[in-house]
Write an enzyme that holds these catalytic residues in place. Structure first.
Site, short mmCIF file in Angstrom:
data_model
loop_
_atom_site.label_atom_id
_atom_site.label_comp_id
_atom_site.label_asym_id
_atom_site.label_seq_id
_atom_site.Cartn_x
_atom_site.Cartn_y
_atom_site.Cartn_z
N ARG A 110 46.07 -37.52 -28.64
CA ARG A 110 45.61 -36.23 -29.12
C ARG A 110 46.73 -35.20 -28.94
NH1 ARG A 110 41.75 -33.88 -32.17
NH2 ARG A 110 40.53 -32.30 -31.15
N THR A 377 40.39 -35.36 -41.10
CA THR A 377 40.52 -36.60 -40.35
C THR A 377 40.45 -37.86 -41.22
OG1 THR A 377 39.48 -35.41 -38.54
CG2 THR A 377 39.65 -37.76 -38.27
N SER A 449 35.77 -34.60 -31.96
CA SER A 449 34.57 -35.36 -32.33
C SER A 449 34.92 -36.80 -32.71
CB SER A 449 33.88 -34.70 -33.53
OG SER A 449 33.48 -33.40 -33.21
N1 GLY Z 1 40.06 -32.50 -35.60
C1 GLY Z 1 38.86 -33.24 -35.67
C2 GLY Z 1 38.44 -33.76 -34.35
O1 GLY Z 1 39.28 -34.08 -33.54
O2 GLY Z 1 37.28 -33.86 -34.09
#
Ligand code: GLY
Length: 564
Positions: A110, A377, A449
């Site tokens: 991330r 995403t 998410s």
């Molecule tokens: N950017 C979408 C997520 O990480 O949920």
């Protein structure tokens, strides 16, 4: 059977926020009719939101690579074909079932907030300006994708990065078709990116109109960037000339990401989280993902003998809506575990799940929680002939991330800062419970998410599932898992069945337009406020049985399921 929910009035201060949220859910569902596509293969399979990217992974499997090798190749190719959703300028989560150890591994790559990030960095004149977190240089978090792919490959891969990069480089140089989903996204963001020289060269006609679906696009600068990573993607991306170029580009546009931020980025191996569900062991991503909510939803519905109700029955859907509501209330407790103690043991305990189930069945009113508001995403899965399974969800956050491209590298930069709560210190409506855990801090990962999921039956993989679409990933992955296990549906049916989404706040049930009218009417009669949308996210899945892999995906995002 749940009692009928009351119609909670929306406080005036929340109206703008609810409007924006509804706009985002509708915007991310502009896709038209929905038909799932499935494929079966005996030995190995890749399912992705791009057929050329799925083929890139299969090419590697055919060369003898394993699922992790193929996942790296697929990620790189997806970053070329679906650059509005993911790429080297973004980050993701990878869940791996490694057959040799019969264990699961979770890789967190991330993005993180730059060192100069501050909780109040999006406040202007005492008010939060969320656009600053979504568009432009201040929106950019430190990309994690190159380091994540490097880490996965070093631990589990068998091939060199340069070999795995070859299909992506070929696509970027020789050309790839613009898929219909991305063509629609281009129309939405054309007013923002159309004047940018980098985007213009790839995605726009000489007269400035966005290119149409089916047009063959080229991104030679991205090909050169991927090629320049050689066999040391992390070393070359985060240090030296590439890092300096990215930092300089961001600085010139008023951003705070520095070369030092890039040099300090590290992906993290984490322990997957797990819950038993109807005879399966379901694994998914721990925080900073909020995929624990998927497990909570499954847990509340475990051993409920749902099959007797019917997968599209109003009685089941009402129960599902109520457990979703309870799960999403808990989402506020998820955040980067390096900064916030997430009470996972409690949230996933049988006692907590039983209490939440009890509240769901009696529809206790929801405490104020922040509306989940991310979207975008891309998702894919790989199963190889050695028994390994990889499920990946990867993102630049919203369409084309921060709407910034480092032109000389064809590199789209993420706007993952928008996944933080961007408005600390603002009373009431703008300072909701969940956003405290998820406020901006230097080096912190924003709550996600993204919920890659692998379920085991008797210790062997039985299902890999995941999706794209912000918070609808959570509800979608849960529904496809329930449809697969409790209702025994084929993957293509599970993926296609009209879905519902309720995330506690706003108190609206989003419903796909293909849900039959009589079902909608019955839900309305129960007191639910329905908002009909074309589609709620895109979920794909591979069902795994001895000698049979069956993959299904939603083709309207340009997907593909290919295998041998
Ligand atoms: N950017 C979408 C997520 O990480 O949920």
């Amino acid at each position: 059977m749940p009692t009928i929910p009351s119609s909670a009035p929306i406080a005036p201060g929340r109206r703008v926020r609810v409007f924006i949220f509804v706009f985002l859910i509708v915007a991310m569902s502009l896709r038209g009719a929905r038909i799932a596509v499935a494929a079966t293969a005996p030995h190995e399979m890749v399912v992705a939101e791009s057929e050329p990217a799925a083929r890139a992974g299969l090419e590697i499997l055919r060369q003898g690579g394993n699922a992790i090798d193929a996942a790296v190749a697929t990620s790189l190719a997806l970053g070329v074909t679906n650059a509005s959703s993911c790429g080297l300028g973004g980050g993701g989560f990878m869940l791996i079932y490694w057959a040799k150890t019969q264990k699961l591994y979770a890789l967190d790559y991330r993005e993180v907030a730059p060192a100069a990030a501050r909780p109040d960095m999006y406040m202007r004149d005492g008010k939060p300006d969320e656009q600053l977190a979504r568009t432009g240089a201040l929106a950019v978090a430190v990309p994690g994708e190159p380091a994540g792919l490097d880490a996965a490959l070093r631990r589990f891969g068998t091939m060199k990065f340069s070999q795995l990069a070859a299909p992506a480089i070929k696509l970027a140089r020789a050309g790839f078709p613009l898929n219909p989903h991305m063509a629609r996204e281009l129309m939405l963001v054309a007013p923002i990116i159309g004047q940018d020289a980098g985007f213009h060269a790839i995605y726009f006609n000489p007269d400035g109109t966005p290119r149409h679906a089916g047009a063959i696009l080229h991104n030679p600068n991205l090909a050169a960037l991927i090629e320049s990573l050689g066999d040391a993607p992390a070393e070359r991306f985060y240090h030296g000339a590439i890092a300096a170029k990215i930092a300089d580009f961001v600085k010139q546009r008023g951003g705070i990401l520095t070369a030092e931020d890039l040099a300090s980025y590290r992906p993290l191996w984490r322990d997957p989280i797990h819950l038993p569900y109807d005879g399966y062991d379901v694994y998914t991503m721990p925080p900073p993902s909020s995929a624990g909510v998927v497990l909570e939803i499954l847990g509340m519905l475990s051993n409920s003998n749902l099959a007797g109700l019917g997968a599209d029955s109003p009685a089941y859907l009402a129960r599902l809506i109520e457990v979703m509501r309870q799960g999403f209330i808990d989402r506020a407790q998820y955040a980067d575990p390096g900064f916030v103690k997430v009470p996972l043991a409690t949230l996933l305990s049988p006692e907590h799940i039983a209490q939440a189930r009890d509240r769901a069945l009696h529809h206790a009113p929801a405490p104020p929680v922040a509306a989940a508001h991310d979207h975008g995403t891309s998702n894919f899965a790989v199963a190889d002939r050695f028994g390994n399974v990889v499920e990946v969800t990867t993102t630049v956050n919203t369409i084309f991330g921060a709407k910034l491209m480092v032109e000389s590298m064809g590199l789209v930069l993420n706007d993952e800062m928008d996944d933080f709560g961007v408005a600390p210190g603002v009373p009431n409506a703008f300072r909701l419970v969940g956003e405290e855990n998820n406020e901006v801090a230097p080096g912190k990962r924003p709550l996600s998410s993204m919920s890659p999921l692998i379920a085991l039956k008797d210790g062997r993989p039985a299902l890999a599932a995941g999706g794209s679409g912000g918070p609808t990933i959570i509800s979608g992955v849960a529904q496809v898992t329930i449809d697969s296990f409790a209702f025994h549906l084929e993957p293509e049916t599970a993926v296609r069945l009209p879905r519902v989404h309720q995330q506690a706040q706003p108190d609206i049930v989003f419903v796909e337009q293909e849900l039959p009218f009589h079902t909608r009417d019955e839900l309305t009669a129960m007191g639910y406020h329905l908002k009909i949308v074309p589609e709620l996210g895109a979920i794909s899945a591979i069902r795994i049985r001895p000698g049979e892999l069956r993959g299904a995906f939603d083709p309207l995002k340009g997907g593909g399921a290919v295998g041998d």
